[in-house]
Design a protein around this motif. Structure first.
Motif, short mmCIF file in Angstrom:
data_model
loop_
_atom_site.label_atom_id
_atom_site.label_comp_id
_atom_site.label_asym_id
_atom_site.label_seq_id
_atom_site.Cartn_x
_atom_site.Cartn_y
_atom_site.Cartn_z
N LEU A 172 -1.27 9.50 4.60
CA LEU A 172 -1.48 10.64 5.50
C LEU A 172 -1.27 10.22 6.95
N SER A 173 -1.82 9.05 7.31
CA SER A 173 -1.68 8.60 8.70
C SER A 173 -0.23 8.25 9.01
N LEU A 174 0.46 7.71 8.02
CA LEU A 174 1.90 7.38 8.20
C LEU A 174 2.69 8.65 8.45
N ILE A 175 2.42 9.67 7.63
CA ILE A 175 3.17 10.93 7.76
C ILE A 175 2.89 11.55 9.13
N SER A 176 1.59 11.53 9.54
CA SER A 176 1.28 12.14 10.84
C SER A 176 1.90 11.34 11.98
N LEU A 177 1.94 10.01 11.82
CA LEU A 177 2.57 9.16 12.84
C LEU A 177 4.06 9.50 12.96
N ALA A 178 4.72 9.59 11.81
CA ALA A 178 6.16 9.90 11.80
C ALA A 178 6.40 11.26 12.42
N GLU A 181 0.83 -1.21 0.00
CA GLU A 181 0.00 0.00 0.00
C GLU A 181 0.87 1.26 0.00
N ILE A 182 1.99 1.20 0.75
CA ILE A 182 2.91 2.35 0.78
C ILE A 182 3.46 2.61 -0.63
N GLN A 183 3.84 1.49 -1.27
CA GLN A 183 4.38 1.62 -2.64
C GLN A 183 3.35 2.25 -3.57
N GLY A 184 2.12 1.75 -3.42
CA GLY A 184 1.03 2.30 -4.23
C GLY A 184 0.84 3.78 -3.93
N GLY A 185 0.85 4.10 -2.64
CA GLY A 185 0.66 5.48 -2.21
C GLY A 185 1.78 6.37 -2.72
N LEU A 186 3.01 5.83 -2.68
CA LEU A 186 4.17 6.60 -3.16
C LEU A 186 4.06 6.84 -4.66
N ASN A 187 3.57 5.80 -5.38
CA ASN A 187 3.41 5.94 -6.83
C ASN A 187 2.40 7.03 -7.15
N VAL A 188 1.26 6.98 -6.41
CA VAL A 188 0.23 8.01 -6.60
C VAL A 188 0.83 9.37 -6.29
N PHE A 189 1.57 9.44 -5.19
CA PHE A 189 2.20 10.69 -4.74
C PHE A 189 3.13 11.21 -5.83
N LYS A 190 3.98 10.28 -6.34
CA LYS A 190 4.98 10.65 -7.35
C LYS A 190 4.31 11.19 -8.62
N GLN A 191 3.22 10.51 -9.01
CA GLN A 191 2.56 10.90 -10.26
C GLN A 191 1.79 12.20 -10.09
N ALA A 192 1.16 12.35 -8.91
CA ALA A 192 0.22 13.46 -8.76
C ALA A 192 0.90 14.74 -8.29
N TRP A 193 1.91 14.61 -7.45
CA TRP A 193 2.49 15.80 -6.80
C TRP A 193 2.97 16.90 -7.75
N PRO A 194 3.82 16.62 -8.73
CA PRO A 194 4.36 17.73 -9.52
C PRO A 194 3.30 18.42 -10.38
N ARG A 195 2.19 17.70 -10.67
CA ARG A 195 1.21 18.25 -11.61
C ARG A 195 0.39 19.39 -11.03
N ASP A 196 -0.31 19.15 -9.93
CA ASP A 196 -1.22 20.21 -9.44
C ASP A 196 -1.04 20.55 -7.96
N TRP A 197 0.00 20.05 -7.30
CA TRP A 197 0.32 20.38 -5.91
C TRP A 197 -0.87 20.15 -4.97
N SER A 198 -1.67 19.14 -5.29
CA SER A 198 -2.84 18.88 -4.45
C SER A 198 -2.55 17.68 -3.54
N LEU A 199 -3.11 17.70 -2.36
CA LEU A 199 -2.93 16.59 -1.44
C LEU A 199 -4.00 15.51 -1.65
N ALA A 200 -4.92 15.76 -2.54
CA ALA A 200 -6.03 14.84 -2.78
C ALA A 200 -5.59 13.41 -3.16
N PRO A 201 -4.55 13.26 -4.01
CA PRO A 201 -4.20 11.89 -4.41
C PRO A 201 -3.63 11.05 -3.28
#
Ligand SMILES: [Zn+2]
Length: 165
Positions: free
Chosen positions: A135-141, A109-129
């Motif tokens: 999100l819970s991992l980042i908040s935990l860390a 799931e992390i890998q999937g999430g990272l892939n989504v993050f990688k693909q979505a982040w540079p395009r529209d700077w939205s946290l939606a993807p």
């Protein structure tokens, strides 16, 4: 070589050692130079034997008191910061263990999430993807990081406070 001797020397010496002077010996010692010398030497030897001059001098009571106070303060400081140090170590271990176990458990799931993050982040700077998991991992860390940071700061402040006293 002439040796200065007095027939009463032994008696005078015994009188000095025992502290009991016979009348005849006492009156002789007060006029005989040799016996007066014997008395002086014998008295000096007694004083020397009574004082332990070869032993190292004891430190003054003030020094002993100061050192005791210092040692007490040191022990108190160590005792005060020990729980904080233990908590800090436990927090670090818990943080590392939870991150490692969580990563191992949710790796696909992390890998999937990272892939989504990688693909979505540079395009529209939205946290939606970002998935709820990432999100819970980042908040935990972040939470663990903050806990460790606070514990570290608290330890440093506690150390400084005790050092200033
Ligand atoms: Zn004499």
């Amino acid at each position: 070589m002439k040796v200065w001797e007095c027939p009463y020397e032994t008696e005078v010496l015994q009188a000095v050692q025992s502290g009991q002077w016979e009348r005849l010996i006492h009156s002789h010692a007060s006029v005989c130079a040799i016996c007066q010398e014997v008395v002086q030497v014998a008295e000096w030897m007694q004083v020397l034997a009574a004082t332990p001059e070869n032993e190292p001098a004891l430190p003054s009571p003030a020094q002993i008191w100061w050192k005791a106070q210092w040692l007490e303060k040191q022990a108190a400081g160590e005792q005060a910061t020990r729980p904080i140090a233990i908590f800090q170590h436990v927090a670090c271990v818990v943080a590392v263990l939870s991150l490692v176990s969580l990563s191992a458990w949710k790796w696909p799931e992390i890998q999937g999430g990272l892939n989504v993050f990688k693909q979505a982040w540079p395009r529209d700077w939205s946290l939606a993807p970002l998935t709820s998991l990432s999100l819970s991992l980042i908040s935990l860390a972040l939470g663990l990081f903050c806990t460790t940071l606070i514990a570290t700061l608290y330890t440093l402040l506690a150390d400084n406070g005790l050092g200033k006293e």
